[in-house]
Design an enzyme around this catalytic site. Structure first.
Site, PDB file in Angstrom:
ATOM      1  N   CYS A 128      -3.348   8.520  -3.809  1.00  0.00           N
ATOM      2  CA  CYS A 128      -3.876   9.417  -2.770  1.00  0.00           C
ATOM      3  C   CYS A 128      -3.037  10.680  -2.693  1.00  0.00           C
ATOM      4  O   CYS A 128      -1.986  10.702  -2.048  1.00  0.00           O
ATOM      5  CB  CYS A 128      -3.915   8.698  -1.420  1.00  0.00           C
ATOM      6  SG  CYS A 128      -4.631   9.724  -0.116  1.00  0.00           S
ATOM      7  N   CYS A 168      -2.610  12.193   0.780  1.00  0.00           N
ATOM      8  CA  CYS A 168      -1.656  11.465   1.626  1.00  0.00           C
ATOM      9  C   CYS A 168      -0.216  11.771   1.217  1.00  0.00           C
ATOM     10  O   CYS A 168       0.645  11.979   2.063  1.00  0.00           O
ATOM     11  CB  CYS A 168      -1.856   9.968   1.489  1.00  0.00           C
ATOM     12  SG  CYS A 168      -3.567   9.446   1.425  1.00  0.00           S
ATOM     13  N   ASP A 169       0.065  11.743  -0.071  1.00  0.00           N
ATOM     14  CA  ASP A 169       1.456  11.746  -0.530  1.00  0.00           C
ATOM     15  C   ASP A 169       1.906  13.044  -1.196  1.00  0.00           C
ATOM     16  O   ASP A 169       3.105  13.244  -1.398  1.00  0.00           O
ATOM     17  CB  ASP A 169       1.657  10.594  -1.543  1.00  0.00           C
ATOM     18  CG  ASP A 169       1.378   9.234  -0.915  1.00  0.00           C
ATOM     19  OD1 ASP A 169       1.574   9.106   0.307  1.00  0.00           O
ATOM     20  OD2 ASP A 169       0.959   8.311  -1.632  1.00  0.00           O
TER      21      ASP A 169
HETATM   22  P1  FAD Z   1      -9.246   0.092   5.441  1.00  0.00           P
HETATM   23  O1  FAD Z   1      -7.968   0.709   5.818  1.00  0.00           O
HETATM   24  O2  FAD Z   1      -9.711   0.181   4.040  1.00  0.00           O
HETATM   25  O3  FAD Z   1      -9.162  -1.441   5.906  1.00  0.00           O
HETATM   26  C1  FAD Z   1     -10.211  -2.327   5.770  1.00  0.00           C
HETATM   27  C2  FAD Z   1      -9.707  -3.718   6.065  1.00  0.00           C
HETATM   28  O4  FAD Z   1     -10.797  -4.612   6.128  1.00  0.00           O
HETATM   29  C3  FAD Z   1      -8.748  -4.274   5.003  1.00  0.00           C
HETATM   30  O5  FAD Z   1      -7.603  -4.762   5.608  1.00  0.00           O
HETATM   31  C4  FAD Z   1      -9.511  -5.400   4.362  1.00  0.00           C
HETATM   32  O6  FAD Z   1      -8.657  -6.435   3.995  1.00  0.00           O
HETATM   33  C5  FAD Z   1     -10.437  -5.835   5.508  1.00  0.00           C
HETATM   34  N1  FAD Z   1     -11.639  -6.473   4.989  1.00  0.00           N
HETATM   35  C6  FAD Z   1     -12.318  -6.171   3.846  1.00  0.00           C
HETATM   36  N2  FAD Z   1     -13.334  -7.024   3.692  1.00  0.00           N
HETATM   37  C7  FAD Z   1     -13.300  -7.894   4.747  1.00  0.00           C
HETATM   38  C8  FAD Z   1     -14.108  -8.993   5.139  1.00  0.00           C
HETATM   39  N3  FAD Z   1     -15.144  -9.394   4.407  1.00  0.00           N
HETATM   40  N4  FAD Z   1     -13.763  -9.665   6.264  1.00  0.00           N
HETATM   41  C9  FAD Z   1     -12.711  -9.266   7.031  1.00  0.00           C
HETATM   42  N5  FAD Z   1     -11.922  -8.218   6.701  1.00  0.00           N
HETATM   43  C10 FAD Z   1     -12.220  -7.539   5.582  1.00  0.00           C
HETATM   44  N6  FAD Z   1      -5.103   8.378   5.070  1.00  0.00           N
HETATM   45  C11 FAD Z   1      -4.572   9.291   5.904  1.00  0.00           C
HETATM   46  O7  FAD Z   1      -5.257   9.814   6.776  1.00  0.00           O
HETATM   47  N7  FAD Z   1      -3.234   9.611   5.835  1.00  0.00           N
HETATM   48  C12 FAD Z   1      -2.396   9.045   4.930  1.00  0.00           C
HETATM   49  O8  FAD Z   1      -1.210   9.392   4.873  1.00  0.00           O
HETATM   50  C13 FAD Z   1      -2.929   8.071   4.047  1.00  0.00           C
HETATM   51  N8  FAD Z   1      -2.147   7.457   3.144  1.00  0.00           N
HETATM   52  C14 FAD Z   1      -2.680   6.525   2.290  1.00  0.00           C
HETATM   53  C15 FAD Z   1      -1.862   5.899   1.367  1.00  0.00           C
HETATM   54  C16 FAD Z   1      -2.375   4.947   0.504  1.00  0.00           C
HETATM   55  C17 FAD Z   1      -1.454   4.293  -0.493  1.00  0.00           C
HETATM   56  C18 FAD Z   1      -3.768   4.618   0.550  1.00  0.00           C
HETATM   57  C19 FAD Z   1      -4.339   3.578  -0.390  1.00  0.00           C
HETATM   58  C20 FAD Z   1      -4.598   5.246   1.469  1.00  0.00           C
HETATM   59  C21 FAD Z   1      -4.063   6.210   2.339  1.00  0.00           C
HETATM   60  N9  FAD Z   1      -4.866   6.865   3.264  1.00  0.00           N
HETATM   61  C22 FAD Z   1      -4.326   7.777   4.137  1.00  0.00           C
HETATM   62  C23 FAD Z   1      -6.312   6.567   3.380  1.00  0.00           C
HETATM   63  C24 FAD Z   1      -6.549   5.629   4.578  1.00  0.00           C
HETATM   64  O9  FAD Z   1      -5.675   4.524   4.443  1.00  0.00           O
HETATM   65  C25 FAD Z   1      -7.987   5.159   4.604  1.00  0.00           C
HETATM   66  O10 FAD Z   1      -8.857   6.270   4.652  1.00  0.00           O
HETATM   67  C26 FAD Z   1      -8.255   4.305   5.841  1.00  0.00           C
HETATM   68  O11 FAD Z   1      -7.328   3.250   5.930  1.00  0.00           O
HETATM   69  C27 FAD Z   1      -9.651   3.741   5.818  1.00  0.00           C
HETATM   70  O12 FAD Z   1      -9.788   2.953   6.934  1.00  0.00           O
HETATM   71  P2  FAD Z   1     -10.921   1.879   7.108  1.00  0.00           P
HETATM   72  O13 FAD Z   1     -10.904   1.583   8.553  1.00  0.00           O
HETATM   73  O14 FAD Z   1     -12.183   2.302   6.491  1.00  0.00           O
HETATM   74  O15 FAD Z   1     -10.460   0.568   6.352  1.00  0.00           O
END
Ligand code: FAD
Ligand code: NDP
Length: 315
Positions: A139, A142-143
């Site tokens: 990302c 992010c980094d």
């Molecule tokens: P996610 O964070 O993707 O979480 C979804 C969760 O649902 C997971 O824990 C998964 O295990 C769970 N899940 C999946 N399927 C199921 C199921 N069937 N039943 C129950 N649970 C389930 N964004 C920023 O704004 N700033 C940053 O600095 C930043 N840094 C990042 C660094 C890294 C290394 C990465 C990979 C991403 C980063 N991002 C950052 C992006 C950000 O993390 C994502 O945009 C955000 O987390 C997405 O959120 P979400 O709620 O869609 O779900």
């Protein structure tokens, strides 16, 4: 008992939806997953260190700390959280059915907030116990601004729009950005390709692959191979960013919700409504463009408000 709202997921989208739904007295249930999609409960931010672009934390905040706070806020207003993965749902009629390893139940509305997992290639040196998050990332937004990358050469792997966008973004900080792509032709849209090609800091290594990433406590060099001549070369570099696509965690829906060909849930533009009335989708599982914590949180809020509205108009 039929639940009002079942939230599936545990990232910023799921917890924001839970906070709003709980404060609206909907008594939501949240399934946070157990290593679902290969990610711990709390989602993608649990895999990173400093989050510097989530408003409200001027000094930055560690990703796991931010997610722990969101979880506490969901619980504070009465969300029931289960550390279980939802394995399947039956959306053929309301109330909907859901199933985990330990329980099954019924829900009037469902919010899908299961996120996406950034793909990483299995390159020596880039693993969790190697240089991942020590210069290797998936990302750039992010980094990329971290001091370790300033005025240093960086690598981006991939040939799609994400690779072009990330490389372009990284040229703000880097001395030079190499895009390593496995073919001679890019997959990216023409406009994104043109923008990357016009950027004097970007150099393309077509038909190349990364062979290894080396360094002590951070990335120091990247070794690449020309796939046509098999010739290998080593470049000094401070970072490597994978931009080889994401996989949305939507397989458990079993095709009952309309998705695009990559599996991202399709929502009515400007809303979180899916093609099944009463089922809403928020966060990265329906967003392949912005993929940020704050945008995920924003759509989680929308999903809760839309679920509340749905419940008040469908008794
Ligand atoms: P996610 O964070 O993707 O979480 C979804 C969760 O649902 C997971 O824990 C998964 O295990 C769970 N899940 C999946 N399927 C199921 C199921 N069937 N039943 C129950 N649970 C389930 N964004 C920023 O704004 N700033 C940053 O600095 C930043 N840094 C990042 C660094 C890294 C290394 C990465 C990979 C991403 C980063 N991002 C950052 C992006 C950000 O993390 C994502 O945009 C955000 O987390 C997405 O959120 P979400 O709620 O869609 O779900
Ligand atoms: P894509 O799937 O479009 O591209 C992935 C790229 O990574 C491809 O070039 C692919 O190579 C390469 N790749 C895949 N696996 C590997 C691997 N194991 N090793 C090396 N290379 C690999 O993903 P994106 O994330 O770029 O884009 C996803 C979607 O999001 C697209 O629809 C895109 O248009 C959209 N998007 C739009 C943006 C914008 O408009 N601003 C910005 C970012 C994304 P190959 O081509 O050989 O298959």
């Amino acid at each position: 008992m039929v639940e009002n709202v079942v939230i599936i997921g545990s990232g910023p989208a799921a917890h924001t939806a839970a906070i709003y739904a709980a404060r609206a007295d909907l008594m939501p249930v949240l399934f946070e997953g157990f290593m679902a999609g290969g990610i711990a409960a709390g989602g993608q931010l649990t895999t990173t260190t400093d989050v510097e672009n989530f408003p409200g934390f001027p000094e930055g905040i560690e990703g796991p700390d931010l997610m722990e706070r969101m979880r506490k806020q969901s619980e504070r207003f009465g969300t029931r959280i289960y550390s279980e993965t939802v394995n399947s749902v039956d959306l053929s009629q309301r109330p909907f059915k859901f199933k985990t390893d330990e329980r099954e139940g019924l829900a009037k509305t469902i919010i899908i907030a299961t996120g996406a997992t950034a793909k990483r290639d299995n390159v020596p040196g880039t693993g969790d116990k190697e240089l991942w998050q020590k210069g290797v990332s998936a990302c750039a937004v992010c980094d990329g601004a971290l001091p370790m990358f300033r005025n240093k050469p960086l690598f981006v792997v991939g040939g799609g729009d994400s690779a072009m966008e990330e490389a372009h973004f990284l040229t703000k900080f880097a001395s030079k950005v190499y895009i390593v792509h496995r073919r001679d032709e890019l997959r990216a849209s023409k406009i994104m390709q043109d923008r990357a090609r016009a950027n004097p800091k970007i150099e393309f290594l077509y038909s190349h692959k990364v062979v290894s990433v080396d360094g002590g406590n951070s990335v120091e060099q990247v070794r690449v191979e020309d796939l046509k001549s098999q010739e290998q070369k080593t470049f000094p570099a401070a970072g490597l960013f994978f931009a080889i696509g994401h996989v949305p965690n939507t397989g458990f829906l079993g095709g009952q919700i309309e998705t695009d060909e990559q599996g991202y849930v399709i929502t009515v533009p400007g809303t979180t409504q899916t093609n099944v009335p009463g089922v809403f989708a928020a966060g990265d599982c329906q967003d392949k463009k912005y993929r940020q914590a704050i945008t995920a949180a924003g759509s989680g809020c929308m999903a809760a408000l839309e679920a509340e509205h749905f419940l008040s108009s469908h008794h």
